[in-house]
Design a protein around this motif. Structure first.
Motif, mmCIF file in Angstrom:
data_model
loop_
_atom_site.group_PDB
_atom_site.id
_atom_site.type_symbol
_atom_site.label_atom_id
_atom_site.label_comp_id
_atom_site.label_asym_id
_atom_site.label_seq_id
_atom_site.Cartn_x
_atom_site.Cartn_y
_atom_site.Cartn_z
ATOM 1 N N LYS A 12 46.464 59.632 48.226
ATOM 2 C CA LYS A 12 47.555 58.524 47.231
ATOM 3 C C LYS A 12 46.068 57.903 46.568
ATOM 4 O O LYS A 12 46.912 57.854 44.752
ATOM 5 C CB LYS A 12 48.721 58.139 47.382
ATOM 6 N N SER A 13 45.415 57.831 46.968
ATOM 7 C CA SER A 13 44.459 57.211 46.106
ATOM 8 C C SER A 13 43.435 57.496 45.376
ATOM 9 O O SER A 13 43.463 58.326 44.621
ATOM 10 C CB SER A 13 43.165 56.070 47.570
ATOM 11 N N ASP A 14 43.346 56.491 44.669
ATOM 12 C CA ASP A 14 42.788 56.751 43.361
ATOM 13 C C ASP A 14 43.445 57.693 42.374
ATOM 14 O O ASP A 14 42.441 58.509 41.487
ATOM 15 C CB ASP A 14 41.373 57.140 43.753
ATOM 16 N N GLY A 15 44.563 58.041 42.817
ATOM 17 C CA GLY A 15 45.425 58.569 41.781
ATOM 18 C C GLY A 15 45.789 60.149 42.623
ATOM 19 O O GLY A 15 46.667 60.934 41.774
ATOM 20 N N GLY A 16 45.204 60.497 43.698
ATOM 21 C CA GLY A 16 45.226 61.823 43.922
ATOM 22 C C GLY A 16 43.869 61.862 44.453
ATOM 23 O O GLY A 16 43.235 62.089 43.732
ATOM 24 N N MET A 17 43.370 62.266 45.484
ATOM 25 C CA MET A 17 41.860 62.359 46.523
ATOM 26 C C MET A 17 41.913 63.779 47.459
ATOM 27 O O MET A 17 43.357 63.605 48.382
ATOM 28 C CB MET A 17 41.249 61.531 46.671
ATOM 29 N N ILE A 18 41.551 64.838 47.350
ATOM 30 C CA ILE A 18 41.429 65.700 48.389
ATOM 31 C C ILE A 18 40.321 65.730 49.138
ATOM 32 O O ILE A 18 38.990 65.228 48.679
ATOM 33 C CB ILE A 18 41.280 67.115 47.838
ATOM 34 N N THR A 19 40.060 65.742 50.596
ATOM 35 C CA THR A 19 38.771 65.136 51.339
ATOM 36 C C THR A 19 39.073 66.491 51.751
ATOM 37 O O THR A 19 39.677 67.626 52.904
ATOM 38 C CB THR A 19 38.719 64.281 52.453
ATOM 39 N N MET A 20 38.105 67.952 51.786
ATOM 40 C CA MET A 20 37.305 69.118 52.549
ATOM 41 C C MET A 20 37.108 68.905 53.750
ATOM 42 O O MET A 20 36.619 67.936 54.117
ATOM 43 C CB MET A 20 36.171 69.878 51.360
ATOM 44 N N GLU A 21 37.146 69.591 54.529
ATOM 45 C CA GLU A 21 36.580 69.533 55.714
ATOM 46 C C GLU A 21 35.076 69.656 56.238
ATOM 47 O O GLU A 21 35.204 68.332 57.377
ATOM 48 C CB GLU A 21 36.502 71.653 56.506
ATOM 49 N N ASN A 22 34.229 69.596 54.708
ATOM 50 C CA ASN A 22 32.837 68.655 55.296
ATOM 51 C C ASN A 22 33.071 67.369 55.011
ATOM 52 O O ASN A 22 31.314 66.243 55.622
ATOM 53 C CB ASN A 22 31.787 69.512 54.483
ATOM 54 N N GLY A 23 34.129 66.119 55.244
ATOM 55 C CA GLY A 23 34.012 65.631 54.480
ATOM 56 C C GLY A 23 33.912 64.998 53.204
ATOM 57 O O GLY A 23 33.886 63.873 52.507
ATOM 58 N N ASP A 24 33.593 65.694 51.716
ATOM 59 C CA ASP A 24 33.489 65.788 51.231
ATOM 60 C C ASP A 24 35.032 65.150 49.917
ATOM 61 O O ASP A 24 35.711 66.082 50.580
ATOM 62 C CB ASP A 24 32.797 66.908 49.590
ATOM 63 N N THR A 25 34.921 64.743 48.992
ATOM 64 C CA THR A 25 36.048 64.570 48.253
ATOM 65 C C THR A 25 36.587 64.761 46.983
ATOM 66 O O THR A 25 35.632 64.941 46.380
ATOM 67 C CB THR A 25 36.106 62.683 47.834
ATOM 68 N N VAL A 26 37.150 65.184 46.395
ATOM 69 C CA VAL A 26 37.125 65.601 45.652
ATOM 70 C C VAL A 26 38.347 65.803 44.408
ATOM 71 O O VAL A 26 39.720 65.239 45.535
ATOM 72 C CB VAL A 26 37.790 67.639 45.798
ATOM 73 N N LYS A 27 38.099 64.617 43.473
ATOM 74 C CA LYS A 27 39.551 64.155 42.491
ATOM 75 C C LYS A 27 40.292 65.402 42.031
ATOM 76 O O LYS A 27 40.239 66.675 42.013
ATOM 77 C CB LYS A 27 38.943 64.096 41.550
ATOM 78 N N VAL A 28 41.943 64.867 42.158
ATOM 79 C CA VAL A 28 43.449 65.399 42.153
ATOM 80 C C VAL A 28 43.593 64.667 40.139
ATOM 81 O O VAL A 28 44.027 63.632 40.608
ATOM 82 C CB VAL A 28 44.112 65.749 43.183
ATOM 83 N N SER A 29 43.752 65.934 39.196
ATOM 84 C CA SER A 29 44.488 65.241 38.265
ATOM 85 C C SER A 29 46.001 65.203 38.184
ATOM 86 O O SER A 29 46.309 66.177 39.116
ATOM 87 C CB SER A 29 44.513 65.946 37.086
ATOM 88 N N ARG A 30 46.382 64.584 37.888
ATOM 89 C CA ARG A 30 47.445 64.458 37.386
ATOM 90 C C ARG A 30 48.724 65.258 37.398
ATOM 91 O O ARG A 30 49.522 65.500 37.718
ATOM 92 C CB ARG A 30 48.051 62.483 36.829
ATOM 93 N N SER A 31 47.794 65.591 36.099
ATOM 94 C CA SER A 31 49.003 67.301 36.472
ATOM 95 C C SER A 31 48.727 68.555 37.098
ATOM 96 O O SER A 31 49.868 69.360 36.936
ATOM 97 C CB SER A 31 48.359 67.819 34.702
ATOM 98 N N LYS A 32 48.275 68.642 37.934
ATOM 99 C CA LYS A 32 47.540 69.426 38.943
ATOM 100 C C LYS A 32 47.979 68.553 40.177
ATOM 101 O O LYS A 32 49.244 69.556 41.242
ATOM 102 C CB LYS A 32 46.481 69.855 38.875
ATOM 103 N N LYS A 33 48.546 67.805 40.590
ATOM 104 C CA LYS A 33 48.833 67.387 41.843
ATOM 105 C C LYS A 33 50.692 67.286 42.548
ATOM 106 O O LYS A 33 50.796 68.338 43.081
ATOM 107 C CB LYS A 33 49.366 65.774 41.590
ATOM 108 N N GLU A 34 51.407 68.269 42.145
ATOM 109 C CA GLU A 34 52.818 68.205 42.393
ATOM 110 C C GLU A 34 52.727 69.744 42.221
ATOM 111 O O GLU A 34 52.976 70.208 43.229
ATOM 112 C CB GLU A 34 53.358 68.439 40.867
ATOM 113 N N LYS A 35 51.491 70.695 41.800
ATOM 114 C CA LYS A 35 51.613 72.295 42.381
ATOM 115 C C LYS A 35 51.054 72.005 43.356
ATOM 116 O O LYS A 35 51.434 73.369 44.186
ATOM 117 C CB LYS A 35 51.161 72.934 41.050
ATOM 118 N N LEU A 36 49.712 71.728 43.308
ATOM 119 C CA LEU A 36 49.022 71.506 44.373
ATOM 120 C C LEU A 36 49.552 70.854 45.792
ATOM 121 O O LEU A 36 49.626 71.684 46.848
ATOM 122 C CB LEU A 36 47.998 70.281 44.926
#
Length: 247
Positions: free
Chosen positions: A219-243
């Motif tokens: 939930k930090s920074d408005g939403g963040m995904i960590t991928m299997e290789n450790g890279d992080t990807v930001k999630v926009s607020r409009s996409k969070k619930e659907k994701l």
């Protein structure tokens, strides 16, 4: 001059397309109008054209059947079709050009301009074989690869090898689960349309992720995904619930 054939079983569609070509594509010469797949095959052998405007949905021999009957494809193809979910899906993942009927003049010009820039005709057969295989795979629900356009040509990539995609202006970077990345000459919007029917989701204006390789959501920074290789990807607020509903 680009030497072209129009192959379509509907005369009104041929008339309309030829009108648009004559008015908007002065570098295209229509050599012959064919109203069946059988006529089209004969015309291909007779004229050896640079380009086909090829309808898909024709009786007896459809557009895909026709291509399988031509032994050496050394021409470009722009498909013309009414909306067909499966065909459009195949075109997207094969990076093939298509025009929806009725043909839009601006889309026609874009497709023809792309044909003008093609230099490696040897790629046409490979790409057509890939498209036909994709049609069969879609029917069997077993699609495994996508054709990604690069500056040099096409890269045929396994969907499961893609970790995530990142926007880079008019280009995109595709990152792989085993490391490394590929710069492709398409926008993230194009990738979204090509990958949307598979296990991918656009989480942000700048990112598409492979849902199979998500390790963690924060939930930090408005939403963040960590991928299997450790890279992080930001999630926009409009996409969070659907994701989150996908897990």
């Amino acid at each position: 001059m680009i030497r072209a054939l129009i192959i379509d079983d509907e005369k009104a569609c041929i008339d309309s397309l030829e009108f648009e070509i004559n008015n908007h594509c002065p570098d295209v010469e229509v050599l012959e109008r064919c109203t069946s797949g059988k006529e089209g095959i004969k015309a291909i052998h007779r004229h050896k054209p640079d380009l086909l405007f090829l309808d898909i949905d024709m009786p007896f021999i459809n557009g895909f059947d026709l291509l399988e009957m031509v032994p050496d494809i050394d021409f470009e193809v722009i498909f013309t079709t009414a909306y067909d979910k499966y065909a459009l899906r195949a075109f997207r993942i094969s990076a093939m050009d298509y025009l929806l009927k009725p043909v839009d003049p601006d889309e026609l010009k874009k497709a023809v301009n792309k044909v003008k820039k093609v230099s490696a005709k040897g790629e046409a057969q490979k790409q057509m074989d890939f498209l036909i295989q994709q049609i069969k795979d879609i029917e069997n629900n077993s699609v495994q690869k996508i054709a990604l356009p690069t500056i040099d040509g096409l890269e045929f990539i396994n969907l499961d090898d893609i970790l995530y995609c990142q926007s880079d202006g008019a280009y995109s970077n595709v990152f792989f689960k085993e490391g490394g990345k590929l710069l492709i000459s398409k926008t993230l919007r194009w990738l979204e349309e090509a990958l949307c029917d598979f296990h991918f989701f656009r989480v942000h204006n700048s990112y598409i992720i492979n849902l199979h390789y998500v390790r963690k959501y924060s939930k930090s920074d408005g939403g963040m995904i960590t991928m299997e290789n450790g890279d992080t990807v930001k999630v926009s607020r409009s996409k969070k619930e659907k994701l989150l509903n996908m897990f």
